[in-house]
Design a protein around this motif. Sequence first.
Motif, PDB file in Angstrom:
ATOM      1  N   LEU A  10       6.436  -9.574  26.559  1.00 50.14           N
ATOM      2  CA  LEU A  10       7.641  -9.196  26.031  1.00 50.14           C
ATOM      3  C   LEU A  10       8.739 -10.510  26.061  1.00 50.14           C
ATOM      4  CD1 LEU A  10       9.529  -7.021  24.809  1.00 50.14           C
ATOM      5  CD2 LEU A  10      10.345  -6.651  27.089  1.00 50.14           C
ATOM      6  N   LEU A  11       8.587 -11.246  27.135  1.00 54.56           N
ATOM      7  CA  LEU A  11       9.402 -12.518  27.059  1.00 54.56           C
ATOM      8  C   LEU A  11       9.152 -13.492  25.904  1.00 54.56           C
ATOM      9  CD1 LEU A  11      11.396 -14.198  28.746  1.00 54.56           C
ATOM     10  CD2 LEU A  11       9.492 -14.958  29.975  1.00 54.56           C
ATOM     11  N   ARG A  12       7.886 -13.632  25.795  1.00 59.32           N
ATOM     12  CA  ARG A  12       7.377 -14.441  24.737  1.00 59.32           C
ATOM     13  C   ARG A  12       7.563 -13.836  23.280  1.00 59.32           C
ATOM     14  NH1 ARG A  12       4.452 -18.337  27.005  1.00 59.32           N
ATOM     15  NH2 ARG A  12       3.357 -17.798  29.056  1.00 59.32           N
ATOM     16  N   PHE A  13       7.463 -12.571  23.244  1.00 60.38           N
ATOM     17  CA  PHE A  13       7.895 -11.946  21.855  1.00 60.38           C
ATOM     18  C   PHE A  13       9.344 -12.093  21.488  1.00 60.38           C
ATOM     19  CE2 PHE A  13       9.082  -8.206  19.381  1.00 60.38           C
ATOM     20  CZ  PHE A  13       8.374  -8.503  18.178  1.00 60.38           C
ATOM     21  N   ASP A  46       5.056 -25.256  22.620  1.00 60.34           N
ATOM     22  CA  ASP A  46       5.363 -25.476  23.947  1.00 60.34           C
ATOM     23  C   ASP A  46       5.546 -23.842  24.528  1.00 60.34           C
ATOM     24  OD1 ASP A  46       5.388 -27.832  23.489  1.00 60.34           O
ATOM     25  OD2 ASP A  46       7.743 -28.204  23.578  1.00 60.34           O
ATOM     26  N   LEU A  47       6.164 -22.888  23.804  1.00 64.64           N
ATOM     27  CA  LEU A  47       6.306 -21.522  24.202  1.00 64.64           C
ATOM     28  C   LEU A  47       4.986 -20.824  24.689  1.00 64.64           C
ATOM     29  CD1 LEU A  47       9.086 -19.998  21.892  1.00 64.64           C
ATOM     30  CD2 LEU A  47       8.919 -19.923  24.240  1.00 64.64           C
ATOM     31  N   ALA A  48       3.883 -21.256  23.900  1.00 64.60           N
ATOM     32  CA  ALA A  48       2.564 -20.959  24.442  1.00 64.60           C
ATOM     33  C   ALA A  48       2.006 -21.169  25.733  1.00 64.60           C
ATOM     34  CB  ALA A  48       1.600 -21.166  23.331  1.00 64.60           C
ATOM     35  N   THR A  49       2.705 -22.510  26.139  1.00 64.97           N
ATOM     36  CA  THR A  49       2.040 -22.992  27.296  1.00 64.97           C
ATOM     37  C   THR A  49       3.055 -23.003  28.566  1.00 64.97           C
ATOM     38  OG1 THR A  49       2.909 -25.156  26.758  1.00 64.97           O
ATOM     39  CG2 THR A  49       0.658 -24.659  26.034  1.00 64.97           C
ATOM     40  N   GLY A  55      11.221 -21.452  32.946  1.00 60.05           N
ATOM     41  CA  GLY A  55      10.733 -22.199  31.827  1.00 60.05           C
ATOM     42  C   GLY A  55      11.107 -22.209  30.526  1.00 60.05           C
ATOM     43  N   VAL A  56      11.090 -20.815  30.010  1.00 61.57           N
ATOM     44  CA  VAL A  56      11.298 -20.120  28.675  1.00 61.57           C
ATOM     45  C   VAL A  56      12.866 -20.407  28.438  1.00 61.57           C
ATOM     46  CG1 VAL A  56      11.477 -18.347  27.095  1.00 61.57           C
ATOM     47  CG2 VAL A  56       9.396 -18.589  28.568  1.00 61.57           C
ATOM     48  N   TYR A  57      13.714 -20.233  29.428  1.00 62.56           N
ATOM     49  CA  TYR A  57      15.097 -20.435  29.292  1.00 62.56           C
ATOM     50  C   TYR A  57      15.438 -21.907  28.892  1.00 62.56           C
ATOM     51  CZ  TYR A  57      20.006 -21.039  30.542  1.00 62.56           C
ATOM     52  OH  TYR A  57      21.264 -21.273  30.657  1.00 62.56           O
ATOM     53  N   HIS A  58      14.858 -22.950  29.862  1.00 63.79           N
ATOM     54  CA  HIS A  58      15.051 -24.212  29.690  1.00 63.79           C
ATOM     55  C   HIS A  58      14.639 -24.570  28.339  1.00 63.79           C
ATOM     56  CE1 HIS A  58      17.116 -24.882  33.377  1.00 63.79           C
ATOM     57  NE2 HIS A  58      16.080 -24.517  33.872  1.00 63.79           N
ATOM     58  N   LEU A  59      13.571 -24.317  27.898  1.00 63.57           N
ATOM     59  CA  LEU A  59      13.037 -24.532  26.634  1.00 63.57           C
ATOM     60  C   LEU A  59      13.688 -24.204  25.460  1.00 63.57           C
ATOM     61  CD1 LEU A  59      10.447 -25.756  24.995  1.00 63.57           C
ATOM     62  CD2 LEU A  59       9.464 -23.548  25.224  1.00 63.57           C
ATOM     63  N   LEU A  60      14.103 -22.849  25.491  1.00 63.44           N
ATOM     64  CA  LEU A  60      15.073 -22.353  24.358  1.00 63.44           C
ATOM     65  C   LEU A  60      16.246 -23.114  24.532  1.00 63.44           C
ATOM     66  CD1 LEU A  60      14.006 -18.659  24.612  1.00 63.44           C
ATOM     67  CD2 LEU A  60      13.513 -20.235  22.818  1.00 63.44           C
ATOM     68  N   GLN A  61      16.907 -23.562  25.637  1.00 60.62           N
ATOM     69  CA  GLN A  61      18.201 -23.982  25.515  1.00 60.62           C
ATOM     70  C   GLN A  61      17.906 -25.473  24.969  1.00 60.62           C
ATOM     71  OE1 GLN A  61      19.525 -25.268  29.687  1.00 60.62           O
ATOM     72  NE2 GLN A  61      21.446 -24.416  29.266  1.00 60.62           N
ATOM     73  N   SER A  62      17.214 -26.166  24.948  1.00 59.98           N
ATOM     74  CA  SER A  62      16.682 -27.674  24.890  1.00 59.98           C
ATOM     75  C   SER A  62      16.678 -27.159  23.267  1.00 59.98           C
ATOM     76  CB  SER A  62      15.466 -28.118  25.293  1.00 59.98           C
ATOM     77  OG  SER A  62      15.159 -29.162  24.579  1.00 59.98           O
TER      78      SER A  62
END
Length: 174
Positions: A10-13, A46-49, A55-62
């Motif tokens: 759900l988080l990835r989706f 990046d989201l796949a790994t 980690g998802v939060y920081h990736l999306l923020q960036s």
Amino acid sequence: SSDVCSSDLLLRFRSWELVTGMVRAALKGGAQPGEVAKMQATLLEDLATVSGARGVYHLLQSALRHSLQLVENSQDTDQREAIKEAKRYMAQHFGEPLSLEDIARMVHLSPYYFSRLFKEREGLTFIEYLTNLRLEEAKRLLVKTEEKIENIAQRVGYGEANYFSRLFKRKVGM
């Protein structure tokens, strides 16, 4: 274990949905499609790994910062092009009546925004810039020709020779 897997899925989706929204917003904001596509591909990779919500939060923020930067870069390019187009037109038509409103309309900006942007980019107001263009041409004509001041004043965009003479003296000193 099933709940963790379901939660991660759900988080990835939801993250992919956010990426899609960022991509649409960046494109709507004027970002270059090629740059947006690169950002999207890297993000999805990046989201796949990435692991965990943090980690998802920081990736999306960036990614959001990068997306906003792409839009800002595009707007900066558009602004530079608008000022360049305005200056080119002014250089070709300074002998004609020119108004800030007309030039702003020509480059598809509001007069207020164009005025502020022009001053910010050129360090001179629209009128100061136009006056300098006209006076530089007047100086050239005064040195190179035997034309009367009245004719030179009209050629450089001033209908009133007396006003032109006073302005020339004030700006040039002679």
